[in-house]
Design an enzyme around this catalytic site. Structure first.
Site, mmCIF file in Angstrom:
data_model
loop_
_atom_site.group_PDB
_atom_site.id
_atom_site.type_symbol
_atom_site.label_atom_id
_atom_site.label_comp_id
_atom_site.label_asym_id
_atom_site.label_seq_id
_atom_site.Cartn_x
_atom_site.Cartn_y
_atom_site.Cartn_z
ATOM 1 N N ASP A 180 -8.770 14.466 11.161
ATOM 2 C CA ASP A 180 -8.461 13.292 11.997
ATOM 3 C C ASP A 180 -9.724 12.674 12.588
ATOM 4 O OD1 ASP A 180 -5.734 13.500 11.551
ATOM 5 O OD2 ASP A 180 -5.385 14.737 13.324
ATOM 6 N N GLU A 220 -6.210 7.830 -1.492
ATOM 7 C CA GLU A 220 -6.334 6.509 -0.877
ATOM 8 C C GLU A 220 -7.134 5.498 -1.696
ATOM 9 O OE1 GLU A 220 -4.456 5.650 1.256
ATOM 10 O OE2 GLU A 220 -3.834 7.424 2.365
ATOM 11 N N HIS A 252 0.838 -1.203 0.000
ATOM 12 C CA HIS A 252 0.000 0.000 0.000
ATOM 13 C C HIS A 252 0.874 1.255 0.000
ATOM 14 C CE1 HIS A 252 -3.715 2.274 0.829
ATOM 15 N NE2 HIS A 252 -2.911 3.067 1.528
ATOM 16 N N GLU A 253 1.863 1.288 0.905
ATOM 17 C CA GLU A 253 2.710 2.487 0.978
ATOM 18 C C GLU A 253 3.542 2.642 -0.294
ATOM 19 O OE1 GLU A 253 1.563 4.113 3.267
ATOM 20 O OE2 GLU A 253 0.717 2.469 4.431
ATOM 21 N N HIS A 259 1.544 4.291 -3.010
ATOM 22 C CA HIS A 259 1.472 5.750 -2.851
ATOM 23 C C HIS A 259 2.572 6.466 -3.638
ATOM 24 C CE1 HIS A 259 -1.729 7.001 -0.213
ATOM 25 N NE2 HIS A 259 -1.456 6.056 0.679
ATOM 26 N N TYR A 278 -10.762 5.012 1.187
ATOM 27 C CA TYR A 278 -9.974 3.880 0.710
ATOM 28 C C TYR A 278 -10.848 2.906 -0.084
ATOM 29 C CZ TYR A 278 -6.421 5.155 4.276
ATOM 30 O OH TYR A 278 -5.485 5.797 5.039
#
Length: 611
Positions: A383, A326, A303-304, A307, A391
């Site tokens: 947040d 996302e 996933h990272e 990005h 996502y």
């Protein structure tokens, strides 16, 4: 004049910052950074100029060549945006700011030695997403403004630093490091060292990241090192977990085009890190909970890594378009996982996401605005509305387009999209216009407005259709009739299979059933936190106090919000649950200082809603 972002004081008439040169003196004894920054603008500017700030003390603003002071004002803090730092410029394209951070900075967590793996050295790390870069240095803290930067971190010489930037050198301090702005007299003191870095590609401020501690290194590939605290067991386990990273990078390049960031290093942080991973370019930050011992933690790395194309290379213009980061990255992650680990593993990933999407749509049933992909966040702390919706609904939208046009055509579209908008920040409208221009008539086949601006889950969203997924869901549905899976049925299960099974159990479960399940399969003792937390949440929800000791160990042992949110919510939710509420409040009071400030705020918001 108008704001460019509901979460920033940045004004549309102000020129964007193009480069920031930072000198940062890290004082572990006071949990404070004393900093100086040289800011370069895209063009000279006269009149008010706005920057974001949170908890910073501004000592001086100076014109670099004449050394004249520049007038400034710092507003009282807004609860979401922080303080408005307004400078009065006179045809200036650069300026210096001298400042200090607060010990309670929302972007920094200073850990004492007992809170680390080494138990003998302190540690500090940043977490700037979504709007916390302003708590490390004043800036136009919006993803609409991309910056390049250099940084000199002055730290104790027995520690080392890493950063989401190219490492230039480690050397003794020099007087000119301080940009001719007075910094602490101890800048050049014995026992200090400077680690110098440069980020030569433009990134949104939330991707500014560093960590300082007693760090060790393991090489795992031609472009990848694993960093963690210098504890052999931590480093070795992480290196084994992420040994396949280079293969994933190559698959990403095949699918989405060249990898633009040169290196893809990984930093395993102490347990308090509030996210599974943070996609900082060149230096991904990871929670230690992804080191599971079976290589499945590599899915977080996938996933990272994704990005690197979707999020870091093309960025949402504001957090109201967060799905562009996302949703695309979740789609890209699953394509990488499918290529490296197979279709069935990707299908399980989609199934877990489908369940998470449905749960978060239910979570926001009283405020459906945040079930939209493009939503209004005026006056909203990002947040507080963080969820799986951008996502998983974003993934479902892209998956829907792929099914409509076919994978080969969609792959070509994705490559063109990435090549067109790389190193830019865009909004939903820009994407939709590009989609319609490159796939003519798509708006007649898919309701694009419903998908991006509608609430809930569109009717043409798609639950995964695979043999393994259907079998696990079927077994979970049979649990209400008292049938738990046989040992031969679960012999090959890894963490994802168990997570999917637990997430699909009926809402109403007898306490005796949950105890019997654990007695057979020891789920409460799992080393995979996804499994452990899914089980404990179920146990709490059915009123089973047998596992409160495991809940306490979990909530005191990790600070990842993915685990804190469901466990604290389960403990305090519902009327007549006074024991759980008392237990949760006691736990939080004891564990609070081990959580990152962002995670502290999430738990406090849960308490505000349910207590």
């Amino acid at each position: 004049m108008a704001a460019v972002d509901p979460h920033s004081f940045t004004d549309s008439s102000d020129p964007p910052t193009t480069h920031i040169s930072l000198s940062l003196y890290l004082d572990f004894s006071t949990a404070t950074i004393h900093g100086a920054g040289l800011f370069t603008l895209a063009r000279p500017h006269s009149g008010p100029f706005s920057l974001d700030s949170r908890g910073l003390s501004i000592d001086a603003v100076i014109e670099p060549s004449s050394r004249a002071t520049i007038p400034f004002t710092l507003s009282s803090p807004d609860p979401i945006r922080g303080s408005h730092l307004s400078l009065t410029l006179s045809n200036q394209a650069s300026f210096l700011i001298r400042y200090s951070t607060s010990p309670s900075s929302s972007a920094l967590q200073w850990l004492l030695p007992p809170q680390t793996f080494t138990k003998s050295h302190p540690f500090v790390y940043t977490q700037c997403q979504a709007i916390h870069a302003r708590a490390v240095f004043p800036c136009q803290d919006t993803p609409a403004v991309r910056i390049r930067y250099s940084a000199r971190l002055n730290i104790p010489s027995h520690l080392s630093a890493v950063m989401a930037a190219r490492h230039v050198e480690r050397r003794p301090p020099r007087n000119d490091d301080a940009l001719d702005v007075v910094l602490p007299s101890s800048w050049c003191a014995e026992g200090r060292v400077v680690e110098e870095f440069a980020m030569e590609q433009s990134v949104p401020p939330y991707l500014f990241a560093f960590a300082v501690g007693a760090l060790g290194i393991r090489e795992v590939g031609p472009r990848t090192r694993v960093y963690a605290e210098d504890v052999a067991a931590v480093l070795d386990s992480a290196a084994a977990e992420f040994a396949g990273t280079e293969e994933m990078i190559r698959e990403g390049e095949r699918l989405f085009g060249p990898y633009e960031w040169e290196r893809f290093d990984l930093l395993v942080l102490p347990p308090s890190f509030p996210y599974g991973g943070m996609e900082n370019p060149r230096m991904v930050f990871l929670t230690p909970t992804v080191v599971k011992g079976d290589a499945t933690g590599a899915q977080v790395v996938a996933h990272e890594l994704a990005h690197s194309w979707t999020g870091n290379l093309i960025t949402n213009k504001t957090n109201e378009h967060f799905w562009l980061n996302e949703g695309f990255t979740t789609y890209a992650e699953r394509r990488i996982v499918e290529a490296v680990q197979g279709e069935q593993r990707a299908a399980l990933n989609i199934g877990i996401g489908w369940r998470g999407l449905n749960e978060d749509v239910e979570r926001f049933k009283d405020n459906l605005e945040f079930t939209k992909l493009k939503n209004n966040q005026q006056g909203i702390d990002p947040d507080n509305v963080y969820s799986q919706i951008p996502y998983e609904k974003g993934f479902q939208f892209l998956w829907r387009i792929e099914r409509q046009v076919g994978r080969p055509a969609f792959d070509e579209f994705l490559k063109k999209y990435i090549a067109t908008f790389k190193f830019k920040s865009i909004d939903t409208e820009t994407f939709i216009d590009f989609l319609k221009a490159n796939i003519p008539g798509i708006e007649n086949l898919i309701d694009l407005v419903l998908w991006t601006e509608g609430t809930g889950i569109p009717p043409d969203a798609h639950e995964p259709d695979s043999t393994v997924y259907k079998l696990i869901v079927s077994l979970a549905n049979e649990f209400k009739n008292g049938r738990m899976p046989r040992e031969d049925e679960v012999a090959d299960w890894q963490g994802q299979e168990w997570e999917l099974y637990l997430d699909n159990l009926p809402e109403s479960i007898e306490t005796s059933q949950i105890i019997d399940l654990d007695s057979r399969y020891k789920l409460s003792e799992s080393k995979d936190y996804e499994v452990k937390v899914s089980f404990l949440r179920r146990a709490i929800s059915c009123g089973c106090k047998t596992y409160y000791n495991e809940v306490e160990k979990t909530l005191k042992g990790v600070g990842r919000m993915k685990y804190l949110r469901p466990l604290y919510t389960a403990l305090v939710k519902g009327s007549g649950n006074e024991d759980g509420k008392v237990f949760a409040k006691t736990l939080f009071s004891e564990a609070r200082e081990c959580y990152h400030p962002i995670a502290q705020g999430v738990v406090e918001a849960i308490f505000a809603k349910h207590l």
